[in-house]
Design a protein around this motif. Structure first.
Motif, PDB file in Angstrom:
ATOM      1  N   GLN A   1      39.712  44.492  40.439  1.00 43.87           N
ATOM      2  CA  GLN A   1      39.388  43.852  41.422  1.00 43.87           C
ATOM      3  C   GLN A   1      38.621  42.537  41.706  1.00 43.87           C
ATOM      4  O   GLN A   1      37.474  43.738  42.298  1.00 43.87           O
ATOM      5  N   THR A   2      37.825  41.798  41.177  1.00 44.86           N
ATOM      6  CA  THR A   2      36.429  41.186  40.591  1.00 44.86           C
ATOM      7  C   THR A   2      36.413  40.091  42.057  1.00 44.86           C
ATOM      8  O   THR A   2      35.670  39.611  41.958  1.00 44.86           O
ATOM      9  N   GLU A   3      37.533  39.986  42.866  1.00 47.42           N
ATOM     10  CA  GLU A   3      36.575  38.911  44.016  1.00 47.42           C
ATOM     11  C   GLU A   3      35.446  39.936  44.947  1.00 47.42           C
ATOM     12  O   GLU A   3      35.814  40.749  45.278  1.00 47.42           O
ATOM     13  N   PRO A   4      34.814  38.903  45.645  1.00 47.84           N
ATOM     14  CA  PRO A   4      33.419  39.261  46.203  1.00 47.84           C
ATOM     15  C   PRO A   4      34.378  39.818  47.474  1.00 47.84           C
ATOM     16  O   PRO A   4      35.505  38.987  48.032  1.00 47.84           O
ATOM     17  N   ARG A   5      33.487  40.600  48.163  1.00 49.40           N
ATOM     18  CA  ARG A   5      34.099  40.714  49.519  1.00 49.40           C
ATOM     19  C   ARG A   5      34.641  39.394  50.810  1.00 49.40           C
ATOM     20  O   ARG A   5      34.549  37.953  50.819  1.00 49.40           O
ATOM     21  N   ALA A   6      35.675  39.257  50.818  1.00 44.24           N
ATOM     22  CA  ALA A   6      36.383  38.315  52.025  1.00 44.24           C
ATOM     23  C   ALA A   6      35.984  37.243  52.656  1.00 44.24           C
ATOM     24  O   ALA A   6      34.879  37.759  53.689  1.00 44.24           O
ATOM     25  N   GLN A   7      35.638  36.209  52.534  1.00 39.64           N
ATOM     26  CA  GLN A   7      34.390  35.606  53.698  1.00 39.64           C
ATOM     27  C   GLN A   7      35.375  34.067  54.285  1.00 39.64           C
ATOM     28  O   GLN A   7      36.577  33.782  53.496  1.00 39.64           O
ATOM     29  N   PRO A   8      35.163  33.591  55.578  1.00 38.20           N
ATOM     30  CA  PRO A   8      35.357  32.601  55.829  1.00 38.20           C
ATOM     31  C   PRO A   8      36.276  31.464  55.218  1.00 38.20           C
ATOM     32  O   PRO A   8      34.923  30.930  54.531  1.00 38.20           O
ATOM     33  N   GLY A   9      37.050  31.390  54.549  1.00 47.66           N
ATOM     34  CA  GLY A   9      37.800  29.879  53.750  1.00 47.66           C
ATOM     35  C   GLY A   9      37.854  30.374  52.292  1.00 47.66           C
ATOM     36  O   GLY A   9      38.626  29.991  51.387  1.00 47.66           O
ATOM     37  N   SER A  10      37.802  31.726  51.943  1.00 46.38           N
ATOM     38  CA  SER A  10      37.939  32.020  50.955  1.00 46.38           C
ATOM     39  C   SER A  10      39.650  32.903  50.588  1.00 46.38           C
ATOM     40  O   SER A  10      39.296  33.753  51.953  1.00 46.38           O
ATOM     41  N   PRO A  11      39.923  32.943  49.889  1.00 45.84           N
ATOM     42  CA  PRO A  11      41.473  33.292  49.613  1.00 45.84           C
ATOM     43  C   PRO A  11      41.366  35.092  49.644  1.00 45.84           C
ATOM     44  O   PRO A  11      40.418  35.637  49.054  1.00 45.84           O
ATOM     45  N   PRO A  12      41.958  35.745  50.454  1.00 42.66           N
ATOM     46  CA  PRO A  12      41.533  36.991  50.130  1.00 42.66           C
ATOM     47  C   PRO A  12      41.707  38.035  48.522  1.00 42.66           C
ATOM     48  O   PRO A  12      42.484  37.832  47.839  1.00 42.66           O
ATOM     49  N   PRO A  13      41.409  38.814  48.623  1.00 40.66           N
ATOM     50  CA  PRO A  13      41.906  39.558  47.506  1.00 40.66           C
ATOM     51  C   PRO A  13      43.569  40.032  47.551  1.00 40.66           C
ATOM     52  O   PRO A  13      43.660  40.516  48.214  1.00 40.66           O
ATOM     53  N   ARG A  14      44.321  40.528  46.430  1.00 40.68           N
ATOM     54  CA  ARG A  14      45.186  40.570  46.199  1.00 40.68           C
ATOM     55  C   ARG A  14      45.204  42.397  47.516  1.00 40.68           C
ATOM     56  O   ARG A  14      46.511  42.749  48.020  1.00 40.68           O
ATOM     57  N   TYR A  15      44.511  42.566  47.322  1.00 40.56           N
ATOM     58  CA  TYR A  15      44.770  44.621  48.074  1.00 40.56           C
ATOM     59  C   TYR A  15      43.777  44.506  48.901  1.00 40.56           C
ATOM     60  O   TYR A  15      42.217  43.979  48.313  1.00 40.56           O
ATOM     61  N   GLN A  16      43.493  44.770  50.066  1.00 43.67           N
ATOM     62  CA  GLN A  16      42.650  44.305  50.651  1.00 43.67           C
ATOM     63  C   GLN A  16      42.095  46.073  51.422  1.00 43.67           C
ATOM     64  O   GLN A  16      40.866  46.389  51.943  1.00 43.67           O
ATOM     65  N   GLY A  17      42.601  46.558  49.671  1.00 44.12           N
ATOM     66  CA  GLY A  17      41.976  48.572  50.832  1.00 44.12           C
ATOM     67  C   GLY A  17      43.068  49.465  49.734  1.00 44.12           C
ATOM     68  O   GLY A  17      44.075  48.701  49.340  1.00 44.12           O
ATOM     69  N   PRO A  18      42.619  50.943  49.828  1.00 45.28           N
ATOM     70  CA  PRO A  18      43.539  51.536  48.668  1.00 45.28           C
ATOM     71  C   PRO A  18      45.067  51.856  49.571  1.00 45.28           C
ATOM     72  O   PRO A  18      46.090  51.801  48.496  1.00 45.28           O
ATOM     73  N   VAL A  19      45.696  51.966  50.589  1.00 41.37           N
ATOM     74  CA  VAL A  19      46.860  52.150  51.772  1.00 41.37           C
ATOM     75  C   VAL A  19      47.177  51.013  50.768  1.00 41.37           C
ATOM     76  O   VAL A  19      49.155  51.215  50.860  1.00 41.37           O
ATOM     77  N   HIS A  20      47.052  49.816  51.263  1.00 36.16           N
ATOM     78  CA  HIS A  20      47.385  48.530  51.324  1.00 36.16           C
ATOM     79  C   HIS A  20      48.073  48.724  49.617  1.00 36.16           C
ATOM     80  O   HIS A  20      49.091  48.170  49.498  1.00 36.16           O
ATOM     81  N   CYS A  21      47.155  48.624  49.373  1.00 38.60           N
ATOM     82  CA  CYS A  21      47.490  48.595  47.300  1.00 38.60           C
ATOM     83  C   CYS A  21      48.766  49.507  47.320  1.00 38.60           C
ATOM     84  O   CYS A  21      49.458  49.281  46.730  1.00 38.60           O
ATOM     85  N   ALA A  22      48.451  51.083  47.769  1.00 41.53           N
ATOM     86  CA  ALA A  22      49.391  51.932  47.863  1.00 41.53           C
ATOM     87  C   ALA A  22      51.109  51.011  47.958  1.00 41.53           C
ATOM     88  O   ALA A  22      52.301  51.386  47.508  1.00 41.53           O
ATOM     89  N   ALA A  23      50.680  50.832  48.897  1.00 45.60           N
ATOM     90  CA  ALA A  23      52.188  49.748  50.029  1.00 45.60           C
ATOM     91  C   ALA A  23      52.666  48.460  49.066  1.00 45.60           C
ATOM     92  O   ALA A  23      54.106  48.513  48.666  1.00 45.60           O
TER      93      ALA A  23
END
Length: 257
Positions: free
Chosen positions: A138-160
């Protein structure tokens, strides 16, 4: 002769110092992130280009993406590896501790025990390694206001997310490549490590800390030279679930289309 193989059986905890610990994982993770990105992405022209772009776009934290699950799992994975290795040596040698002092395990037994430990470790490691690779890519920087969030929010979200989108088998994507990588690689690692320790240790003594450090370093280099081709295949198969083309198997990934 109290060689390295003998002390592995009598005192496996001492030998565990040669394996990757949490500190080693933290220090090595930035380099692992660069390695994974070069293996799976075509946007970088080389190591320096990858490091510079990662730092500029994602800051220093970009090099540590996907590190939390390996940190959590390393104790379990190392326990499996060294526990299986030590017990496999006990089964293969079937000798008392006194006899092993005079006759250390053969390198064939060391290799078989290392392969056994690598095989079982790899299958336990597969889901954690998959999540690590997905987060590292995931090459996106940390989520900023107005920017689309990365596909995975963290390891648990990635696994789910993987479980929901790809099913239970999705968590083991690339597991066979990982197993084929680690099975002979760990055998080679332990043989190289034991040989160097025995060559550098006088009869009747345990290897010094310096010997353990040097032997572990050279064993790591030797094993990773062998592991690199299958490591590339593993990483690409693990990322196949996010790409338009999914590999049908190991050969489909290896052979050019």
């Amino acid at each position: 002769m109290t060689g390295a193989g003998e002390s592995v059986i009598n005192n496996p905890g001492r030998r565990r110092a040669s394996g990757p610990g949490a500190l080693g994982l933290v220090l090595g993770h930035p380099f692992d992130t660069v390695k994974v990105r070069l293996q799976t992405q075509t946007t970088y022209q080389g190591i320096i280009d990858c490091m510079v772009k990662t730092y500029r776009h994602e800051s220093l934290l970009g090099f540590f993406k996907g590190m939390s699950f390996p940190i959590v799992s390393i104790a379990v994975v190392n326990s499996i590896l060294f526990g299986v290795y030590s017990n496999a040596l006990l089964v293969l040698t079937a000798t008392s501790h006194q006899e092993r002092r005079a006759q250390p395990p053969s390198y064939t037994h060391v290799f078989i025990a290392g392969c056994t430990g690598g095989f079982l470790q790899a299958y336990c490691l597969a889901p954690f390694d998959l999540i690590k690779v997905r987060l590292q890519n995931q090459t996106e920087p940390r989520a900023q206001p107005g920017s689309p969030p990365p596909r995975y929010q963290g390891p648990v979200h990635c696994a789910a997310s993987i479980f929901q989108a790809e099913g239970p088998r999705g968590l083991f994507r690339g597991a066979w490549a990982l197993t084929l990588r680690d099975t002979p690689t760990l055998g080679i690692y332990f043989v190289t490590y034991e040989w160097l320790c025995r060559q550098s240790t006088p009869d009747g003594q345990n290897p010094s800390s310096a010997t353990v450090l040097v032997a572990g370093g050279f064993a790591g280099i030797t094993s990773w030279v062998t592991a690199t081709p299958l490591d590339v295949i593993k990483s690409r198969m693990q990322m196949a679930g996010l790409e338009q083309r999914a590999y049908r198997g190991l050969l489909d990934c290896v052979l050019p289309s």
